[in-house]
Design an enzyme around this catalytic site. Structure first.
Site, short mmCIF file in Angstrom:
data_model
loop_
_atom_site.label_atom_id
_atom_site.label_comp_id
_atom_site.label_asym_id
_atom_site.label_seq_id
_atom_site.Cartn_x
_atom_site.Cartn_y
_atom_site.Cartn_z
N LEU A 76 0.84 -1.20 0.00
CA LEU A 76 0.00 0.00 0.00
C LEU A 76 0.87 1.25 0.00
O LEU A 76 1.97 1.26 0.55
CB LEU A 76 -0.90 0.01 1.24
CG LEU A 76 -1.90 -1.14 1.39
CD1 LEU A 76 -2.68 -0.97 2.69
CD2 LEU A 76 -2.84 -1.20 0.20
N ASP A 77 0.36 2.33 -0.61
CA ASP A 77 1.05 3.62 -0.55
C ASP A 77 1.19 4.06 0.90
O ASP A 77 0.37 3.70 1.77
CB ASP A 77 0.26 4.68 -1.31
CG ASP A 77 0.22 4.42 -2.81
OD1 ASP A 77 1.13 3.74 -3.31
OD2 ASP A 77 -0.72 4.90 -3.46
N ARG A 78 2.20 4.87 1.16
CA ARG A 78 2.45 5.33 2.53
C ARG A 78 1.23 6.02 3.12
O ARG A 78 0.90 5.82 4.30
CB ARG A 78 3.66 6.28 2.54
CG ARG A 78 3.98 6.85 3.91
CD ARG A 78 5.19 7.75 3.87
NE ARG A 78 4.98 8.92 3.03
CZ ARG A 78 4.40 10.03 3.45
NH1 ARG A 78 3.95 10.13 4.69
NH2 ARG A 78 4.27 11.07 2.64
N THR A 121 -1.90 5.61 2.40
CA THR A 121 -3.11 4.77 2.40
C THR A 121 -3.11 3.84 3.60
O THR A 121 -2.09 3.26 3.96
CB THR A 121 -3.18 3.94 1.11
OG1 THR A 121 -3.14 4.83 -0.01
CG2 THR A 121 -4.44 3.11 1.06
#
Length: 387
Positions: free
Chosen positions: A119-121, A123
């Site tokens: 996951l993106d930081r 998110t």
């Protein structure tokens, strides 16, 4: 080089001005600055071929106080984690301890971790982490073969339309350094996301998202294209960068080179290419042409530079204000950002695969939509049209 023949204190105080001279005097006295692995004093002269070492104390960027949650340790070597927003998956850049793998190692005793869905930081939500390479490879293959259904929830700006909304606009990376992605009908990669309104208060909407492909920032880019960007997204809901149109339907800000600093730049529409003229997947595609996006990239770079300058100016404090200075490195201790500034309102809620389904609790900002999500969530007997 220019260091040779100068005292070690002179080198550091003149060459590295991000810290005051008093700091370097203290660092030398405490043995934090060495030459050839030996302590020095302020008058020690740097000679040719000397090895100069400086042990420093660094501050990691702030992250949420919400703890990293271990949802379940599956017996077959799979760990389910509820990742808070603001924490990266791996140590990267200025983040080391404040990362998923490091927290699992130090606080929970897990080693040899193999994150599967990264996951993106910014998110939050469900992460699948393999505890051995075989499990990780199997799960990653399931993702590639579109055997896993991904379900997200988000909070967007505006009143999202009712019913099932589908966006199939192709997406491409525009600027790797900025992590900026945009819709590009010509050179973008095929992308598909389904959306459904869960609830709205007239200003924001909670939206259910089911991405059928896995492009970087896919949900964020598609929502922006539809005109409903995630409401606290610093990349895709940034009025200063995108202008009033905020990227809806691919609208881009246009910069006049003679008036680059003007905020009222005109907007231009991304050229609508004929899909029949797209090059075949097997051939080489010209993905280096970013001319239509160059003004956007320049605006984003200027905005980020300005944010860094504001942060630096905010850090210039009265030397007598000792309560806001770190006692180890003398750096200013800035106030912590709010939770909404540390993350974006995008949450990986549920993942389902062959014979299994795992989910996390909905975040606080989406709690009111909990009563509506059962009517739209994926059921294993549905036929998947992903891929």
């Amino acid at each position: 080089g220019r260091w040779v023949g100068r005292s070690i204190f002179d080198v550091f105080s003149r060459e590295f001005r991000d810290r005051p001279p008093a700091y370097y005097l203290e660092a030398i006295a405490q043995g934090l600055i060495e030459i050839n692995n030996k302590r020095v004093d302020r008058d020690t002269v740097v000679r040719n071929s000397d090895l100069v070492t400086h042990y420093i104390h660094r501050h990691e960027p702030p992250v949420t106080t919400q703890p990293l949650g271990v949802v379940e340790h599956v017996s077959d070597g799979l760990l389910l984690v509820d990742k808070p927003g603001s924490i990266p998956v791996h140590p990267t850049g200025r983040y080391n301890y404040n990362s998923v793998t490091k927290i699992l190692e130090i606080k929970h005793g897990y080693n040899d971790l193999y994150p599967i869905n990264r996951l993106d930081r910014l998110t939050s939500g469900l992460m699948l982490v393999g505890l051995n390479a075989n499990v990780a490879r199997t799960m990653e293959r399931h993702f590639r073969d579109h055997k896993i259904q991904k379900e997200y929830v988000c909070r967007v700006r505006g009143v999202f339309p009712e019913g099932n909304v589908v966006c199939d606009q192709p997406i491409r990376v525009v600027a790797h350094k900025l992590s900026l992605n945009c819709v590009d009908p010509k050179d973008g990669k095929p992308s598909l996301t389904e959306f459904c309104l869960l609830s709205t208060d007239g200003q924001h909407s909670i939206v259910y998202c089911r991405p059928k492909t896995g492009r970087t920032h896919q949900i964020r880019v598609h929502l922006q294209f539809l005109g409903f960007p995630i409401a606290n997204d610093p990349l895709y809901c940034n009025l200063e960068v995108w202008g009033d149109a905020m990227g809806k339907n691919g609208a881009l800000p246009l910069l006049d080179p003679k008036q680059k600093t003007q905020d009222d730049a005109a907007l231009v529409e991304v050229e609508k290419f004929d899909n029949d003229k797209l090059p075949k997947m097997g051939g080489r595609r010209d993905t280096d042409n970013i001319e239509p996006w160059r003004p956007l990239v320049e605006r984003m770079e200027e905005w980020k530079t300005k944010q860094e300058l504001i942060e630096r100016i905010s850090g210039e404090i009265d030397k007598g204000d000792v309560e806001r200075v770190c006692d180890k490195c003398m750096d200013p201790v800035m106030p912590d950002p709010t939770e909404d500034e540390l993350c974006i309102w995008l949450h990986a809620w549920r993942y389902s695969g062959p014979g299994w389904s795992y989910e996390t609790p909905l975040p606080e900002w989406a709690a009111k939509a909990a009563e509506h999500i059962d009517r739209v969530k994926y059921h294993p007997d549905e036929k998947s049209n992903s891929g």
